[in-house]
Design an enzyme around this catalytic site. Structure first.
Site, short mmCIF file in Angstrom:
data_model
loop_
_atom_site.label_atom_id
_atom_site.label_comp_id
_atom_site.label_asym_id
_atom_site.label_seq_id
_atom_site.Cartn_x
_atom_site.Cartn_y
_atom_site.Cartn_z
N SER A 114 -11.99 -9.53 4.44
CA SER A 114 -12.98 -9.04 3.43
C SER A 114 -14.37 -8.60 4.56
O SER A 114 -15.25 -7.99 3.25
CB SER A 114 -13.66 -10.63 3.67
OG SER A 114 -12.35 -10.65 2.42
N LYS B 140 -14.55 -5.23 2.56
CA LYS B 140 -14.83 -4.74 1.58
C LYS B 140 -16.28 -4.36 1.49
O LYS B 140 -16.57 -3.22 0.46
CB LYS B 140 -15.34 -6.51 0.95
CG LYS B 140 -13.92 -6.89 0.44
CD LYS B 140 -14.04 -8.70 0.03
CE LYS B 140 -12.66 -9.23 -0.89
NZ LYS B 140 -11.82 -9.55 -0.24
N TYR C 81 -5.08 -2.00 0.03
CA TYR C 81 -6.09 -2.81 -0.64
C TYR C 81 -5.54 -4.18 1.42
O TYR C 81 -6.61 -4.40 1.99
CB TYR C 81 -6.20 -4.05 -1.62
CG TYR C 81 -6.95 -4.86 -1.22
CD1 TYR C 81 -8.24 -5.06 -1.05
CD2 TYR C 81 -5.87 -6.70 -0.68
CE1 TYR C 81 -8.57 -6.60 -0.74
CE2 TYR C 81 -6.98 -7.54 -1.33
CZ TYR C 81 -8.40 -7.50 -0.86
OH TYR C 81 -9.35 -8.84 -0.84
N TYR D 28 -19.25 -15.81 -0.41
CA TYR D 28 -18.07 -16.34 -1.10
C TYR D 28 -19.20 -17.50 -1.70
O TYR D 28 -20.75 -17.11 -2.08
CB TYR D 28 -17.60 -16.64 -0.21
CG TYR D 28 -16.70 -16.15 0.70
CD1 TYR D 28 -16.00 -14.77 -0.27
CD2 TYR D 28 -15.76 -16.91 1.52
CE1 TYR D 28 -14.94 -14.01 0.97
CE2 TYR D 28 -15.32 -15.71 2.18
CZ TYR D 28 -15.57 -14.51 2.45
OH TYR D 28 -13.80 -13.36 3.12
N VAL E 118 -11.56 -13.78 5.85
CA VAL E 118 -10.54 -15.17 6.58
C VAL E 118 -9.99 -14.40 7.81
O VAL E 118 -8.87 -15.78 8.17
CB VAL E 118 -10.05 -15.47 5.99
CG1 VAL E 118 -10.33 -15.87 4.50
CG2 VAL E 118 -8.61 -13.88 4.96
N1 GLN Z 1 -6.58 -9.98 2.88
C1 GLN Z 1 -7.60 -11.54 2.54
C2 GLN Z 1 -7.35 -11.62 0.42
O1 GLN Z 1 -6.96 -10.47 -0.50
C3 GLN Z 1 -8.66 -10.72 1.89
C4 GLN Z 1 -9.50 -12.32 1.92
C5 GLN Z 1 -10.83 -13.00 2.78
O2 GLN Z 1 -10.71 -11.85 3.89
N2 GLN Z 1 -11.52 -13.94 2.16
O3 GLN Z 1 -7.32 -12.51 0.52
#
Ligand code: GLN
Length: 326
Positions: free
Chosen positions: A75, A78, A200, A252, A270
Site C-alpha cells: 500500500s 498508493k 493495481y 488506515y 501489508v
Molecule cells: N495489495 C494489498 C491489497 O490490496 C495492499 C494492502 C495494504 O498494503 N494494506 O490488499
C-alpha cells in the site's frame, strides 16, 4: 553558516544514528503481530527481518539492520500513484472520483463515500483502485510502463515486481474485485476492471528495500526533487496533497491515533514497510513483517513513536523548528 553550526549538525546526526541503533536493538525482540496471510504468498516471509533507514533531503543516508532486504511495497504504492494521478489529471478530476476523508474502517472495507459517489480516500484499497484506474495507457503493457517510469524516477533504478506475490494476489484478491465492481456499477471507474486490478496488484508487488523507501521519502520531503538524481519527480503542490492525505489517512483506521501521537505523514503496507516523511528534512523507513490488527508493522509503529518523541518530529511539536537546520 559558522563552523559551530556545522558541528551542531554533525552532532545531531551522530545522536540520531546512535538512537536508531539503540532502538533497533531494543525493538528487535518484540514478536507481537503476524504477517499478512490473506495474500497467501505474503505469509511465507522471513518474520525476523528488521530494518530502519533514513535519508535527508541533501542525500545523507543512514541505515541499520536488514536494509538491503527486499519486500513488496504494497500500500505504500498508493501514495506514489496518488501523486501521479494528481499530476496527470489535476486535483478536480481526481477529487470527483476519490475524496480525502479518513474512514475509520479497515483498508479493504467495501465502502464508498455515498454522498459524493466516490471512493473515500486514496490511501485505502477502494481509493487506490480508483486511482489506478486513472493510469494512462491503451493496454496493460502501456499502463505498466507508465507506472514503472514513475517508480524509476523515485528509485533511480527500474522497479522489479515479486511475481509470486503478484500472482498470489491476482488469484485470491476477490475482495478487491468486489470493491472494483462496486465502483464500476456506480460509474466511478472505467469498465476495463480486470486490467486495472492486474495493474493495481502489479504496483503493490514492486520490490523495495528500506533504503529505497527512505530515498522516496527524501524526495517527497524535498518538494519532489530526488536528492540522488536532482530530478523533479513530482510537483511541489502535488507533494503537499500527498503529505496531507498521508497524515490524515496513511495508517488506515489507526491514522487518527498516529497523527496524534507520531504526527509524521506516513504510509504503511501489508508487506511490513512504513514510510514516514519529515517535510524539509528527509524520509524514514522501517521494515518488519509482523502486523497489528490495523495492518501496520508492530515494530515499525514502535520505532516511529520513539523517534517522533525523541527528536520532536511531530509536525506540530513546539520544539520542531530546530530540525530545519539539519
Ligand atoms: N495489495 C494489498 C491489497 O490490496 C495492499 C494492502 C495494504 O498494503 N494494506 O490488499
Amino acid at each position: 553558516m559558522g563552523s559551530g553550526e556545522v558541528d551542531g549538525v554533525a552532532e545531531r546526526r551522530q545522536w540520531f544514528e546512535q538512537t536508531v541503533r539503540r532502538l533497533h536493538d531494543d525493538v528487535r525482540d518484540i514478536d507481537d503481530g503476524a504477517p499478512a496471510d490473506y495474500i497467501p504468498e505474503l505469509a511465507t516471509v522471513d518474520l525476523d527481518r528488521f530494518a530502519i533507514a533514513a535519508e535527508t533531503i541533501d542525500g545523507a543516508h543512514f541505515g541499520v539492520g536488514d536494509t538491503a532486504h527486499r519486500f513488496t511495497i504494497q500500500s505504500i504504492s498508493k501514495l506514489l500513484l496518488y501523486g501521479l494521478a494528481l499530476e496527470t489529471h489535476g486535483r478536480e478530476h481526481v477529487l470527483e472520483r476519490v475524496g480525502v476523508a479518513p474512514t475509520g474502517d479497515s483498508f479493504n472495507a467495501i465502502t464508498l463515500d455515498e454522498h459524493g459517489n466516490r471512493a473515500p480516500n486514496p490511501m485505502v484499497n477502494a481509493g487506490a483502485i480508483a486511482i489506478t484506474d486513472l493510469v494512462a495507457g491503451d493496454d496493460l503493457e502501456a499502463r505498466v510502463a507508465t507506472v514503472a517510469r514513475m517508480y524509476e524516477q523515485y528509485l533511480g533504478h527500474r522497479p522489479e515486481p515479486d511475481r509470486a506475490v503478484w500472482e498470489s494476489e491476482w488469484a485470491t484478491g476477490h475482495r478487491n474485485r468486489a470493491i472494483a465492481y462496486l465502483m464500476l456499477s456506480r460509474g466511478i471507474i472505467d469498465d476495463r476492471v480486470e486490467e486495472t486490478l492486474d495493474l493495481y496488484f502489479a504496483q503493490c508487488s514492486v520490490l523495495v528495500t528500506t533504503d529505497d523507501l527512505a530515498a522516496i521519502g527524501a524526495t517527497i520531503a524535498n518538494h519532489g526533487v530526488n536528492p540522488r538524481t536532482g530530478e523533479q519527480v513530482v510537483r511541489p503542490d502535488v507533494c503537499r496533497d500527498m503529505l496531507t492525505v498521508a497524515l490524515t489517512c496513511g495508517m488506515y483506521d489507526y491514522a487518527g491515533e498516529w497523527a496524534f501521537t507520531v504526527g509524521i505523514p506516513a504510509k504503511s503496507g501489508v508487506g511490513g514497510g512504513i514510510l514516514g516523511v519529515i517535510p524539509d528534512v528527509g524520509g524514514i523507513a522501517t521494515f518488519s513483517p509482523r502486523l497489528d490488527q490495523f495492518g501496520n508493522s508492530v515494530r515499525g509503529v514502535r520505532i516511529f513513536e520513539e523517534l517522533s518523541e525523541q527528536f520532536a518530529l511531530h509536525l506540530f511539536d513546539p520544539a520542531r523548528p530546530w530540525i530545519r537546520a539539519t
